[in-house]
Design a protein around this motif. Structure first.
Motif, PDB file in Angstrom:
ATOM      1  N   CYS A 122      39.511  60.983  38.745  1.00  0.00           N
ATOM      2  CA  CYS A 122      39.443  60.680  37.667  1.00  0.00           C
ATOM      3  C   CYS A 122      38.453  59.688  36.565  1.00  0.00           C
ATOM      4  O   CYS A 122      37.491  59.694  37.303  1.00  0.00           O
ATOM      5  N   SER A 167      41.232  59.743  32.383  1.00  0.00           N
ATOM      6  CA  SER A 167      41.898  61.148  32.268  1.00  0.00           C
ATOM      7  C   SER A 167      42.598  61.294  32.947  1.00  0.00           C
ATOM      8  O   SER A 167      43.595  60.066  33.929  1.00  0.00           O
ATOM      9  N   ARG A 186      45.067  56.644  37.991  1.00  0.00           N
ATOM     10  CA  ARG A 186      44.693  56.099  36.702  1.00  0.00           C
ATOM     11  C   ARG A 186      44.125  54.759  36.661  1.00  0.00           C
ATOM     12  O   ARG A 186      43.589  54.419  35.692  1.00  0.00           O
ATOM     13  N   TYR A 217      34.648  65.687  35.805  1.00  0.00           N
ATOM     14  CA  TYR A 217      34.579  64.731  34.678  1.00  0.00           C
ATOM     15  C   TYR A 217      34.695  65.964  33.252  1.00  0.00           C
ATOM     16  O   TYR A 217      36.153  65.697  32.781  1.00  0.00           O
ATOM     17  N   TRP A 258      38.248  65.885  31.448  1.00  0.00           N
ATOM     18  CA  TRP A 258      38.840  64.751  30.152  1.00  0.00           C
ATOM     19  C   TRP A 258      38.813  66.711  29.013  1.00  0.00           C
ATOM     20  O   TRP A 258      39.909  66.139  27.772  1.00  0.00           O
ATOM     21  N   SER A 288      42.580  66.130  28.632  1.00  0.00           N
ATOM     22  CA  SER A 288      43.259  65.427  28.457  1.00  0.00           C
ATOM     23  C   SER A 288      43.889  65.142  26.957  1.00  0.00           C
ATOM     24  O   SER A 288      43.669  64.273  26.509  1.00  0.00           O
TER      25      SER A 288
END
Length: 318
Positions: free
Chosen positions: A192, A204, A244, A290, A294, A297
């Protein structure tokens, strides 16, 4: 057109993760929006020598895309603090705590963040003990042997016997004088991303690492062309929210700022989540989980870089 912001992108360095850093930095350099930023590549060699002395008249902000000791452990961050140049990512304390797997676990335990059973010892303890098993007797096979200060799966061994343990410890000791032994857990590997300042960071959507064997080693992460993650991860909504929430707690526990990637083990038959580690400068390669987390997201890569640079200026008051 307004003058572009000069972004010094640091890469390389003396860490064993030198090559990974070069890959990450190349991706950052290629993705920085040229209408807003003027990239200034700064490649540090394997001996730690800089090609140029950083100054405010050379760069407005620094993006230290450095992995492992020297670049991710607070050393470079401290240097940039003395120069008074804004920089992307976590500060000295958070970087140092997250890089050291012993200090990180102590911090998480103090904040009631679940971690896997583990043990650790110094090279001196290993060399002087008459019973190596005594150092790990609280754990069951299989175990994972890791250098305390390193990433990218370098120096890690999965061991199932005392013979393998001894070999794994000797390998880890070539990278660090402190070794961490982790209890093996049959679990899904979840990641995450965290993005933001000290007070209001965001998490995210979680992703899941695709592990081809017993664990995701260096070759699978960086040399193979095979897919390494499913993003978003297929998780029950409750588990995704727990991931999260724990990511934000881990980020705050170390005093994080800017960005981090939090890695988890999800033990499905018990429902337990363990925080495996937090990475303050996760990989920024084209396949970076990573960045992909995102993007899933709603924050595409160029916007992610812009937000990180904005956070760097916000912290410095520039």
């Amino acid at each position: 057109m307004a003058e572009r912001v000069r972004v010094a992108v640091l890469a390389g360095g003396p860490s064993a993760e030198h090559e990974v850093s070069l890959q990450s930095a190349q991706a950052v350099l290629e993705a920085l929006p040229r209408d807003l930023y003027e990239p200034v590549p700064v490649i540090i060699d394997r001996q730690g020598r800089w090609p140029v002395e950083l100054r405010r008249d050379l760069a407005d902000v620094v993006f230290p895309v450095l992995h492992g000791p020297f670049g991710e452990d607070g050393v470079v961050q401290g240097h940039l603090e003395t120069l008074g140049i804004p920089y992307v990512g976590c500060g000295v304390m958070a970087s140092a705590v997250a890089m050291n797997k012993v200090a990180m676990r102590r911090t998480f335990l103090a904040e009631d963040i679940p971690v896997t059973p583990h043990a650790w010892f110094t090279e001196h303890q290993w060399r002087t003990t008459t019973d190596h098993f005594d150092l790990v007797k609280s754990l069951d096979w299989p175990m994972y042997v890791k250098p305390a200060n390193l990433g990218s799966s370098i120096g890690i061994s999965r061991v199932t016997s005392m013979r393998e343990l001894r070999a794994g410890v000797e390998l880890a000791l070539t990278y660090d004088r402190v070794v961490v032994i982790e209890q093996g857990v049959t679990a899904r590997e979840i990641i995450c991303g965290v993005l933001g300042d000290h007070d209001t960071p965001d998490a995210s959507v979680p992703g899941e690492l695709i592990v081809p064997g017993d664990w995701l080693d260096y070759e699978a992460k960086y040399l193979s062309q095979a897919e390494i993650a499913t993003i978003p991860a297929e998780l029950p909504e409750r588990v995704a929210e727990d991931v999260r929430e724990l990511s934000l707690r881990a980020f705050r526990a170390i005093g994080g700022y800017g960005l981090s990637r939090v890695d988890f083990l999800h033990e499905e038959h018990t429902g337990r989540l363990y925080v495996l580690e937090i990475n303050t400068m996760p990989g920024f390669t084209a396949r970076s989980v990573y960045a992909r987390a995102w993007a899933a997201s709603g924050v595409p890569y160029p916007d992610l870089l812009r937000r990180l640079i904005d956070l760097a200026f916000a912290r410095s008051g520039s």
